[in-house]
Design an enzyme around this catalytic site. Sequence first.
Site, short mmCIF file in Angstrom:
data_model
loop_
_atom_site.label_atom_id
_atom_site.label_comp_id
_atom_site.label_asym_id
_atom_site.label_seq_id
_atom_site.Cartn_x
_atom_site.Cartn_y
_atom_site.Cartn_z
N HIS A 70 0.85 -1.19 0.00
CA HIS A 70 0.00 0.00 0.00
C HIS A 70 0.88 1.24 0.00
O HIS A 70 1.84 1.33 0.78
CB HIS A 70 -0.89 0.04 1.25
CG HIS A 70 -1.76 -1.16 1.40
ND1 HIS A 70 -2.41 -1.47 2.59
CD2 HIS A 70 -2.11 -2.15 0.53
CE1 HIS A 70 -3.11 -2.58 2.45
NE2 HIS A 70 -2.94 -3.01 1.21
N TYR A 133 4.01 2.26 13.93
CA TYR A 133 4.35 3.25 12.92
C TYR A 133 3.74 4.61 13.24
O TYR A 133 2.59 4.72 13.67
CB TYR A 133 3.96 2.79 11.51
CG TYR A 133 2.57 2.23 11.32
CD1 TYR A 133 1.57 3.01 10.76
CD2 TYR A 133 2.28 0.91 11.66
CE1 TYR A 133 0.30 2.50 10.56
CE2 TYR A 133 1.01 0.38 11.46
CZ TYR A 133 0.02 1.18 10.90
OH TYR A 133 -1.24 0.67 10.71
#
Length: 471
Positions: A70, A133
Site C-alpha cells: 500500500h 508506525y
Amino acid sequence: MTEFGKALTVTETPIPGLLVVDLPVHGDSRGWFKENWQREKMVAAGLPDFGPVQNNISFNDAVGTTRGIHAEPWDKWVSVATGKIFGAWVDLRAGDTFGTVFTTEIDPSRAILVPRGVGNSYQTLEADTAYTYLVNDHWSPDAEYSFLNLADETAAIAWPIPLADVEVSAKDLAHPRLADVTPIGPKKILVLGGAGQLGLALRAALGDAEHVEYTTRETLDLRADDLATARRWRDYRAIINAAAYTAVDLAETDDGRGDAWSSNVTGVTALARIAAENGITLVHVSSDYVFDGTKAGPYTESDPVRPLGVYGQTKAAGDAVVATVPRHYIVRTSWVIGEGRNFVRTMASLAERGIAPRVVGDQIGRLTFTEDLASAILHLLSTAAPYGVYNVTGAGEPRSWADIARAVYRLTGHDPSGVTDVTTTEYFADQAGPIAPRPLNSVLDLGRIEATGWTPRDADAALETYLGASS
C-alpha cells in the site's frame, strides 16, 4: 535476536527518501529499552523532521501474516516493538524510480522511514510480532492511495515465506500489477496571485503541471472562515505567496490603509497558520519598502526593518508573521518588472511619442525582472536551501530611476538626454492626494542567495533583453 549496542546510523536505499535506521537498544537481565523516535537526535543524524501526528500499532500472532503493498499520501516511520518482520517497499511515485524495490528485515534495533507514495508491505517472521508506525497525517477518504499486487512479476519480491503459505487478505491479493498501477504524483505547489506579474512568470516557469495550482483572490480568499478546510492542505508541499496589496500611495488613505493591512497582514497570518499546521513550505515575497533607505551601503537580510509608510509597515508585519512558520522563505525584492504596465514600458512609450520626462534621480536600486524572481524562488525550493530571508534583485551597478529611463530611451533608439533628473520631493510636489514616502536607497545585498548556487542576472543586460522581447 535483537542486536544491542548499535550506534544511531542512517542508511540510504535505492528508493529516494526511503531510509533505514539502526537504533541503539539498551538491554540487561530485565529486558531492553530504546528511543523509538527522538526528534533532536534523529534530525541531527540526517533524518527529516517529518512531524508525526499519529501513532499506530499492528499485532500479528502468527508467523507468515502478510500485509499488502500500500502506498499512502503521508510519511511513515516503521519500527518493531517485539518480534521480527520482512519488509518490502516499492516506489509507486511518478518519476524515474517508479517500480524500484527494496527489502530488508526489521527487528527492534532497526527502523525505516517510508516517504509518501512508496508502497510498503510486511511479512511476520516471528510469532507475536508487534510493529509500530508514526504517520504525519490523519487517514482521509479523500486522500490519494495506490496499491500493488504482492505477487507482481516485475517487482519480483523474494518473500521468505511463499505467498501460497501465508495469511493474506483477498483484497491484497486482488491489487493490480505494476503496469496497471496509478502512480502517486508529487505534492502540490499552490501559487497565490496567479494572474499578477510574478504569478504569470511562475506560470511560465512551472507550466500547467498537474501538481501546480494557481489561484486569485476570487478563487481562494485567505480571509474566509473555511480556509482551514478549503483544501486538503497536507497534499501541498509549498505555497508561493505572489499576491499582495501594492498600491503604495493609496495605502496612505483611510480605505487603502485598511485594505493594505487586510491583504498584507491578516491574510498572510491565516496563510502562515495553514503552512505551520500542515508542514508546508511558505514562500513569501517581501519588499525594499521595509527599510527607510538611509543606509550608506546595500541592505542585508539581517538589517533591522524601519518602514516609512503604511505599505512598508504592512510588509514588515507580514514578514514577521511568516518568519514564525518553521519552513519559510521570505524573498525580499525591489523594482519589479514583468508583464503588464510598469516603469520600463511607460518610459518606452514616452520615448516613442517624443516626450521628454522628468524622472526621479535620487532613489537608487536595481531592477528585478519577474522571470529572475520566479527562477530564484524555484531554486530555493528545489535545492532545499536553508530557510529564512533572501534578497533577490538584478545584479550589477545600482541605478537611479532616471538612469534606467535614459537606458530605455537609448535601447529603443531615442535620445536619452531628453530625460531630466528631479528629486523625489520635486517629483511629488505638485501631485494631489497622499504620497507614500519612498526609501532613497533600495540596493539589496545578494550574497546570501548567491551562496545557494543561484546567480542573479545583470540588471542592465536583463533590461536590454526585456526591451528586445517587448519590441
